[in-house]
Motif scaffolding. Structure first.
Motif, PDB file in Angstrom:
ATOM      1  N   GLU A 119      34.489  39.644 147.641  1.00 28.77           N
ATOM      2  CA  GLU A 119      33.337  40.539 147.789  1.00 28.77           C
ATOM      3  C   GLU A 119      33.508  41.493 148.975  1.00 28.77           C
ATOM      4  O   GLU A 119      32.683  42.372 149.213  1.00 28.77           O
ATOM      5  CB  GLU A 119      32.035  39.746 147.981  1.00 28.77           C
ATOM      6  N   CYS A 120      34.587  41.317 149.734  1.00 27.34           N
ATOM      7  CA  CYS A 120      34.868  42.149 150.907  1.00 27.34           C
ATOM      8  C   CYS A 120      34.852  43.630 150.521  1.00 27.34           C
ATOM      9  O   CYS A 120      35.440  44.038 149.520  1.00 27.34           O
ATOM     10  CB  CYS A 120      36.231  41.778 151.479  1.00 27.34           C
ATOM     11  N   ILE A 121      34.166  44.442 151.349  1.00 22.16           N
ATOM     12  CA  ILE A 121      34.082  45.886 151.105  1.00 22.16           C
ATOM     13  C   ILE A 121      35.047  46.665 152.005  1.00 22.16           C
ATOM     14  O   ILE A 121      34.985  47.878 152.091  1.00 22.16           O
ATOM     15  CB  ILE A 121      32.632  46.401 151.272  1.00 22.16           C
TER      16      ILE A 121
ATOM     17  N   VAL B 252      28.277  41.815 154.256  1.00 24.73           N
ATOM     18  CA  VAL B 252      28.123  41.324 152.884  1.00 24.73           C
ATOM     19  C   VAL B 252      28.338  39.806 152.778  1.00 24.73           C
ATOM     20  O   VAL B 252      28.477  39.273 151.684  1.00 24.73           O
ATOM     21  CB  VAL B 252      29.056  42.069 151.897  1.00 24.73           C
ATOM     22  N   ASP B 253      28.362  39.131 153.913  1.00 23.93           N
ATOM     23  CA  ASP B 253      28.498  37.668 153.958  1.00 23.93           C
ATOM     24  C   ASP B 253      29.682  37.146 153.151  1.00 23.93           C
ATOM     25  O   ASP B 253      29.558  36.188 152.398  1.00 23.93           O
ATOM     26  CB  ASP B 253      27.201  37.001 153.482  1.00 23.93           C
ATOM     27  N   CYS B 254      30.846  37.771 153.314  1.00 27.14           N
ATOM     28  CA  CYS B 254      32.021  37.314 152.573  1.00 27.14           C
ATOM     29  C   CYS B 254      32.987  36.500 153.425  1.00 27.14           C
ATOM     30  O   CYS B 254      34.035  36.086 152.941  1.00 27.14           O
ATOM     31  CB  CYS B 254      32.740  38.488 151.907  1.00 27.14           C
ATOM     32  N   CYS B 255      32.645  36.235 154.685  1.00 26.48           N
ATOM     33  CA  CYS B 255      33.443  35.365 155.549  1.00 26.48           C
ATOM     34  C   CYS B 255      32.814  33.979 155.483  1.00 26.48           C
ATOM     35  O   CYS B 255      31.758  33.734 156.072  1.00 26.48           O
ATOM     36  CB  CYS B 255      33.447  35.876 156.981  1.00 26.48           C
ATOM     37  N   VAL B 256      33.463  33.092 154.735  1.00 23.52           N
ATOM     38  CA  VAL B 256      32.893  31.778 154.445  1.00 23.52           C
ATOM     39  C   VAL B 256      33.907  30.677 154.746  1.00 23.52           C
ATOM     40  O   VAL B 256      35.113  30.928 154.771  1.00 23.52           O
ATOM     41  CB  VAL B 256      32.427  31.688 152.971  1.00 23.52           C
TER      42      VAL B 256
END
Length: 117
Positions: free
Chosen positions: A8-10, A90-94
């Motif tokens: 989902e990384c932009i 975008v909260d893609c670091c999980v």
């Protein structure tokens, strides 16, 4: 455990300068264990793997920003929370469920890469 960047990384790049271990790289960029650490020359990583800290390593992703698991400490020893996740719009670091490490292991990795701290 290490942090991963999902697809989902932009590609905004907000995470990269926040990493105290220089474990985050732009897609397709080579990386080195020496980048942003005290490591130089031939080293034996806490995992037991041998590596040349100054040698360029192949990118983990060609399309989006990525985090090198061997360098990620979830910011332990530097901050109370992973800074990449804190700034990601975008909260893609999980958390990476495939790379589970204890706080002791993460702090050991941090001390290995930054013995001066």
């Amino acid at each position: 455990m290490a942090i991963i960047i999902t697809d989902e990384c932009i590609n905004c790049g907000a995470c990269e300068p926040e990493c105290p271990n220089t474990a985050i790289y732009e897609g397709a960029d080579d990386w080195r264990y020496a980048d942003g650490t005290s490591l130089t020359g031939n080293v034996v990583l806490p995992s037991g793997k041998e590596a040349d800290a100054d040698e360029a390593q192949e990118p983990i992703s060609d399309e989006i920003y990525y985090i090198v698991p061997d360098k990620c400490t979830e910011c332990k020893g530097f901050h109370d929370e992973p800074q990449c996740a804190a700034v990601c719009p975008v909260d893609c670091c999980v958390p990476d469920e495939d790379v589970v490490e204890t706080e002791e292991e993460l702090l050991g990795k941090q001390a290995f890469m930054h013995p001066e701290n």
